[in-house]
Design an enzyme around this catalytic site. Structure first.
Site, short mmCIF file in Angstrom:
data_model
loop_
_atom_site.label_atom_id
_atom_site.label_comp_id
_atom_site.label_asym_id
_atom_site.label_seq_id
_atom_site.Cartn_x
_atom_site.Cartn_y
_atom_site.Cartn_z
N CYS A 158 0.84 -1.19 0.00
CA CYS A 158 0.00 0.00 0.00
C CYS A 158 0.88 1.24 0.00
CB CYS A 158 -0.92 0.00 1.22
SG CYS A 158 -2.36 -1.05 1.01
N LEU A 159 0.85 1.98 -1.10
CA LEU A 159 1.66 3.17 -1.26
C LEU A 159 0.96 4.09 -2.25
CD1 LEU A 159 4.51 4.26 -0.33
CD2 LEU A 159 5.39 3.38 -2.48
#
Length: 429
Positions: free
Chosen positions: A236-237
């Site tokens: 998750c970025l």
């Protein structure tokens, strides 16, 4: 110059997306409902496969004929002399002792050759290198589809940036036969619960790259050691479009690069207090309760980091075996010293005091290389303020023994820790 900012919001995903929904659920938990992070499930999988040993059948045949076995005879004689103190020089005139000594020297030389080979390959391991292909890549079976000449030129541009500007703690391999595939290893930064660990990521450039960001998969080994790194491998970025963001936090086809992705993972995800990466928890960063939960989260994170080390040592990703063996041979002593430091009650991620250099002579005796009259500099230690340590200590003790065995096989400097084990097992005088 790469501008990197962190915006902590929910990981995007539809209601049917298990990853997205699990994160959303965690946001609604109050701090009082926070699960006891002192409890750590033993998720480690034993990757050693024990071969079934065939039982040795006794020979019940005819024993009437006896054939003289010189090697066996010499061994029996040597066994009788094991407890005797022979005068100096006598061993040189006893043939069976000569043979045993020669065998010991050969075994020692063989071990040194193995260690030298590990070191040689590790020193020769380049930060960026092009391999032929990947057989175990997460996206190996994913077709890139029809691509354009501009697509290939852009990826080659990314390769040049990686080759030129990679930080010293990131290693990358790309494939000549599959330009859409990339694999990276990131060393955990100092001062974090990820220190000295190796973390592997697979990337895939779709046919729409760079209009859309690359797909990135984390080799988790089934472990969740960060709010942004799921045990299913999802990363998750905001830069990848898997985490909401705005402005320069989001992917820009004209300026964003794979180098920026890797640096962001290292700087924003593998940080000192990953607990506050979780959406909704950042607001408690300046509270005593939030800091306590962060300390407990770091304990669990370090345990998972140790398990990840074992996972990588036993099943190194393709094209990174030499890096894994050499890295842990070089950093093994430091990692074991950190485990001991944390077992004494110091906070995970705190600085481990430097030990005095010890010199060993041929008799096995040791002496400090620094004068005993000069006091050793003491580092300021941040002691863990919490008392709930039993589960953490039990798990870390077990992992310490496993790491000690694995590092010793790789030729790491484990002598001090092995000597401590021997002393602990000696009967009281």
């Amino acid at each position: 110059t790469i501008l990197i900012r962190h915006h902590r919001v929910n990981c995007r995903g539809s209601s049917s997306d298990q990853v997205g929904s699990s994160t959303s659920a965690s946001v609604q938990m109050t701090e009082s409902e926070l699960p006891d992070t002192d409890y750590v499930e033993n998720e480690e999988e034993d990757y050693y496969m024990d071969d079934d040993d065939d039982d040795c059948d006794d020979d019940n045949g005819d024993d009437s004929e006896y054939e003289f076995d010189e090697a066996d005879f010499n061994q029996q004689l040597a066994d009788k002399f094991d407890d005797l103190d022979l005068p100096p020089g006598v061993e040189a005139t006893v043939p069976w002792l000569q043979k045993l000594a020669a065998n010991d020297e050969q075994d020692g030389a063989s071990d040194e050759l193995v260690e030298d080979e590990i070191t040689r390959k590790y020193k020769a391991f380049q930060q960026f290198y092009t391999v032929q292909n990947f057989s175990d890549h997460h996206y190996a079976n994913k077709s890139v589809g029809k691509t354009s000449r501009e697509w290939a030129k852009r990826i080659q541009h990314d390769w040049k940036l990686l080759e030129k500007d990679l930080p010293a703690s990131i290693f990358v391999r790309v494939a000549e036969d599959r330009m859409d595939l990339l694999r990276a290893a990131i060393i955990g930064p100092k001062g974090t619960p990820y220190h000295d660990g190796l973390f592997f990521f697979d990337a895939h450039f779709t046919s729409n790259y760079p209009s859309e960001p690359p797909l990135v998969y984390y080799h988790s080994g089934g472990l969740r050691l960060n709010p942004n790194l799921y045990n299913c491998g999802k990363v998750c970025l905001s830069l990848l479009g898997t985490w909401s963001g705005s402005g320069c936090e989001k992917w820009n086809s004209a300026h964003s690069t794979m180098l920026q992705v890797l640096v962001s993972i290292q700087a924003l995800i593998l940080n000192e207090k990953p607990y506050f990466n979780e959406p909704g928890y950042a607001g408690s960063a300046n509270t005593a309760t939030g800091q306590q939960h962060s300390v407990e989260y770091n304990k669990n994170t370090f345990l998972h980091s140790c398990r990840t080390m074992l996972y990588s040592l036993r099943r190194p990703p393709e094209h990174f075996g030499d890096l894994v063996a050499g890295h842990f041979r070089e950093r093994g002593r430091t990692i074991l010293a950190a485990c001991k430091h944390y077992l004494e009650g110091n906070m995970v991620g705190s600085e481990v005091p430097e030990e005095e250099e010890v010199e060993y002579d041929g008799t096995g005796a040791s002496s400090s290389s620094s004068s005993s009259s000069v006091p050793k500099k003491q580092e300021v230690m941040r002691v863990d303020p919490l008392g709930r340590r039993t589960m953490f200590i039990d798990n870390l003790k077990t992992l310490f023994e496993d790491l000690l065995m694995e590092f010793n096989v790789k030729g790491a400097d484990t002598r001090k820790f092995l000597e401590d084990k021997v002393k602990k097992n000696l009967p009281a005088a």
